[in-house]
Design a protein around this motif. Structure first.
Motif, PDB file in Angstrom:
ATOM      1  N   PRO A   1      78.721  37.392 -32.105  1.00 40.23           N
ATOM      2  CA  PRO A   1      78.067  38.412 -31.013  1.00 40.23           C
ATOM      3  C   PRO A   1      77.331  38.727 -31.341  1.00 40.23           C
ATOM      4  CG  PRO A   1      80.362  37.577 -31.418  1.00 40.23           C
ATOM      5  CD  PRO A   1      80.471  37.937 -32.764  1.00 40.23           C
ATOM      6  N   ALA A   2      77.702  40.072 -31.759  1.00 42.81           N
ATOM      7  CA  ALA A   2      76.246  40.927 -31.813  1.00 42.81           C
ATOM      8  C   ALA A   2      75.093  40.649 -32.334  1.00 42.81           C
ATOM      9  CB  ALA A   2      76.494  42.377 -33.083  1.00 42.81           C
ATOM     10  N   LEU A   3      74.929  39.201 -33.113  1.00 45.01           N
ATOM     11  CA  LEU A   3      73.142  39.170 -33.895  1.00 45.01           C
ATOM     12  C   LEU A   3      73.399  37.825 -32.111  1.00 45.01           C
ATOM     13  CD1 LEU A   3      73.424  37.548 -37.184  1.00 45.01           C
ATOM     14  CD2 LEU A   3      72.727  39.797 -36.075  1.00 45.01           C
ATOM     15  N   GLY A   4      73.533  37.887 -31.033  1.00 46.64           N
ATOM     16  CA  GLY A   4      73.468  37.044 -29.875  1.00 46.64           C
ATOM     17  C   GLY A   4      73.468  35.879 -30.029  1.00 46.64           C
ATOM     18  N   VAL A   5      74.496  34.882 -30.881  1.00 43.12           N
ATOM     19  CA  VAL A   5      75.401  33.826 -31.521  1.00 43.12           C
ATOM     20  C   VAL A   5      76.445  33.757 -31.019  1.00 43.12           C
ATOM     21  CG1 VAL A   5      75.635  32.221 -33.252  1.00 43.12           C
ATOM     22  CG2 VAL A   5      73.905  33.693 -33.722  1.00 43.12           C
ATOM     23  N   GLY A   6      76.149  32.656 -30.343  1.00 43.40           N
ATOM     24  CA  GLY A   6      77.436  31.836 -29.346  1.00 43.40           C
ATOM     25  C   GLY A   6      79.237  31.277 -30.671  1.00 43.40           C
ATOM     26  N   PHE A   7      79.646  30.927 -29.953  1.00 44.32           N
ATOM     27  CA  PHE A   7      80.836  31.010 -31.057  1.00 44.32           C
ATOM     28  C   PHE A   7      81.781  30.089 -30.236  1.00 44.32           C
ATOM     29  CE2 PHE A   7      84.599  33.183 -30.646  1.00 44.32           C
ATOM     30  CZ  PHE A   7      84.121  34.184 -30.191  1.00 44.32           C
ATOM     31  N   LEU A   8      82.214  28.778 -31.438  1.00 49.04           N
ATOM     32  CA  LEU A   8      83.529  27.585 -30.821  1.00 49.04           C
ATOM     33  C   LEU A   8      83.984  27.510 -31.733  1.00 49.04           C
ATOM     34  CD1 LEU A   8      84.456  25.619 -28.406  1.00 49.04           C
ATOM     35  CD2 LEU A   8      82.743  23.635 -29.678  1.00 49.04           C
ATOM     36  N   LYS A   9      85.557  27.548 -31.746  1.00 52.83           N
ATOM     37  CA  LYS A   9      87.098  27.638 -31.945  1.00 52.83           C
ATOM     38  C   LYS A   9      87.634  27.177 -31.761  1.00 52.83           C
ATOM     39  CE  LYS A   9      89.211  32.078 -32.026  1.00 52.83           C
ATOM     40  NZ  LYS A   9      89.521  33.540 -32.825  1.00 52.83           N
TER      41      LYS A   9
ATOM     42  N   THR B   1      93.128  24.571 -25.919  1.00 52.83           N
ATOM     43  CA  THR B   1      92.690  24.368 -27.084  1.00 52.83           C
ATOM     44  C   THR B   1      91.893  23.966 -28.024  1.00 52.83           C
ATOM     45  OG1 THR B   1      91.104  22.108 -26.250  1.00 52.83           O
ATOM     46  CG2 THR B   1      94.194  21.697 -26.697  1.00 52.83           C
ATOM     47  N   PHE B   2      91.281  25.060 -26.825  1.00 48.26           N
ATOM     48  CA  PHE B   2      89.221  25.835 -27.575  1.00 48.26           C
ATOM     49  C   PHE B   2      89.134  27.331 -27.407  1.00 48.26           C
ATOM     50  CE2 PHE B   2      87.635  22.633 -25.314  1.00 48.26           C
ATOM     51  CZ  PHE B   2      87.113  24.108 -24.268  1.00 48.26           C
ATOM     52  N   ARG B   3      88.695  28.058 -27.767  1.00 48.16           N
ATOM     53  CA  ARG B   3      88.325  29.248 -27.503  1.00 48.16           C
ATOM     54  C   ARG B   3      86.311  29.200 -27.483  1.00 48.16           C
ATOM     55  NH1 ARG B   3      92.896  33.627 -29.432  1.00 48.16           N
ATOM     56  NH2 ARG B   3      94.351  32.826 -27.685  1.00 48.16           N
TER      57      ARG B   3
ATOM     58  N   TYR C   1      87.132  19.727 -27.931  1.00 45.58           N
ATOM     59  CA  TYR C   1      85.653  20.237 -28.639  1.00 45.58           C
ATOM     60  C   TYR C   1      84.892  19.684 -28.839  1.00 45.58           C
ATOM     61  CZ  TYR C   1      84.796  23.071 -32.425  1.00 45.58           C
ATOM     62  OH  TYR C   1      84.854  24.215 -33.030  1.00 45.58           O
ATOM     63  N   HIS C   2      84.296  18.455 -28.943  1.00 47.98           N
ATOM     64  CA  HIS C   2      82.976  17.882 -28.998  1.00 47.98           C
ATOM     65  C   HIS C   2      82.250  17.573 -27.467  1.00 47.98           C
ATOM     66  CE1 HIS C   2      83.323  16.297 -33.554  1.00 47.98           C
ATOM     67  NE2 HIS C   2      84.606  17.078 -32.841  1.00 47.98           N
ATOM     68  N   GLU C   3      83.640  17.524 -26.711  1.00 45.49           N
ATOM     69  CA  GLU C   3      82.371  17.571 -25.614  1.00 45.49           C
ATOM     70  C   GLU C   3      81.845  19.078 -25.661  1.00 45.49           C
ATOM     71  OE1 GLU C   3      86.005  16.948 -22.313  1.00 45.49           O
ATOM     72  OE2 GLU C   3      85.085  14.805 -22.490  1.00 45.49           O
TER      73      GLU C   3
ATOM     74  N   SER D   1      80.239  27.536 -35.354  1.00 45.63           N
ATOM     75  CA  SER D   1      80.925  26.593 -34.619  1.00 45.63           C
ATOM     76  C   SER D   1      82.252  26.180 -36.037  1.00 45.63           C
ATOM     77  CB  SER D   1      81.161  24.969 -35.328  1.00 45.63           C
ATOM     78  OG  SER D   1      82.117  23.859 -35.030  1.00 45.63           O
ATOM     79  N   ILE D   2      83.877  26.897 -36.367  1.00 46.47           N
ATOM     80  CA  ILE D   2      84.857  26.850 -36.826  1.00 46.47           C
ATOM     81  C   ILE D   2      84.973  26.435 -36.364  1.00 46.47           C
ATOM     82  CG2 ILE D   2      85.455  29.042 -38.577  1.00 46.47           C
ATOM     83  CD1 ILE D   2      84.101  31.115 -37.129  1.00 46.47           C
ATOM     84  N   PRO D   3      85.700  25.096 -37.565  1.00 44.02           N
ATOM     85  CA  PRO D   3      86.727  24.125 -36.614  1.00 44.02           C
ATOM     86  C   PRO D   3      87.879  23.590 -37.428  1.00 44.02           C
ATOM     87  CG  PRO D   3      84.725  23.228 -38.515  1.00 44.02           C
ATOM     88  CD  PRO D   3      84.426  24.153 -37.894  1.00 44.02           C
TER      89      PRO D   3
END
Length: 274
Positions: free
Chosen positions: A54-62, A3-5, A124-126, A16-18
């Motif tokens: 990602p090149a800035l070292g930022v994690g992402f969730l979508k 359901t998410f990546r 997603y919220h967990e 986060s890009i919800p």
């Protein structure tokens, strides 16, 4: 089903890009109207626009799933953050243009909404909450950058045309004023794009739920006018030339957020990504 990546980063910042998801499970799709299945209210292409993160070292969730399945930026108890404003539901029943999402008589009942909360909203919220807590534990501070976009004109929500960049901080309660001040300095200095702080978009459920500066967790929401990077009508095409104009400002913003986070990380040295 997935359901998410999520991709972890190496800095105290999480992107986060919800509302970028476009998948609708077949059983739910069978109950929806054609106008809803066109997904006009998606935050189209934002993951592509922020591909530099990602090149800035930022994690992402979508998410993978569409906001029409369940809106991850809504309170599961149905509480509206800005009473009196026109808002769509946790499981939206109408599009932003007041078109029905479901065929007559096939709207989700209370049991179905609860099922979707458990199956789609809660995971997603967990993950989001768990990662923010892990970042705070690791670095002493965590910053959530909640990315959104919307058509430049949506009469249901606002009159006229919105600003290109709308920064939301829950009336100044979800993030450090120093961080917010730096972000607004970048936005106001562009000369190309318009901006506003805590205007019509002053921070949704995610910003308000997770932003807690007293606990060293900061959250800001950025609502981007889709006019700056894509076609606002179907088929909602990405405009690479326009994106090349707006992406440098987004990259400066996110780089600044990372820099501020490292400055405020307890006992940590600045990342080699900067």
């Amino acid at each position: 089903m997935e359901t998410f990546r999520f991709q972890p980063g190496e800095t105290p910042v999480l992107l986060s890009i919800p509302h970028v998801g476009t998948v609708v499970p077949p059983d739910i799709a069978a109950t929806m109207t054609d106008s809803a299945l066109a997904m006009p209210d998606t935050d189209w292409h934002l993951d592509r626009l922020y591909h530099f993160a990602p090149a800035l070292g930022v994690g992402f969730l979508k998410p993978i799933l569409s906001r029409y399945v369940i809106d991850l930026n809504r309170d599961p108890e149905g509480v509206v953050p800005n009473p009196g404003t026109n808002s769509t539901e946790l499981c939206p029943l109408t599009t932003f243009d007041h078109q029905p999402v479901y065929r007559p008589g096939l709207e989700p009942d209370a049991a179905e909404v609860r099922r979707r909360i458990g199956a789609y909203w809660r995971p997603y919220h967990e993950q989001l909450n768990g990662e923010l807590q892990a970042l705070k534990e690791r670095f002493g501070v965590a910053v959530l950058f909640d990315a959104h976009s919307i058509r430049s004109r949506v009469p249901r929500f606002f009159d006229g045309q919105i600003q290109d960049f709308s920064l939301g901080t829950a009336e100044g309660t979800s993030a450090s004023p120093a961080l917010v001040g730096r972000v607004m300095n970048v936005l106001t200095a562009t000369g190309r794009f318009s901006s506003v702080q805590n205007g019509r978009f002053n921070g949704g459920f995610i910003t308000r739920r997770y932003g807690n500066p007293a606990d060293n967790i900061h959250s800001i929401q950025l609502e981007l006018s889709q006019l700056t990077y894509m076609d606002e009508e179907a088929p909602f095409s990405f405009r690479e030339e326009s994106a090349r104009q707006v992406r440098p400002t987004l990259e400066r913003l996110l780089s600044l957020v990372v820099e501020w986070a490292w400055e405020n990380a307890a006992g940590r040295r600045r990342s080699a990504f900067l």
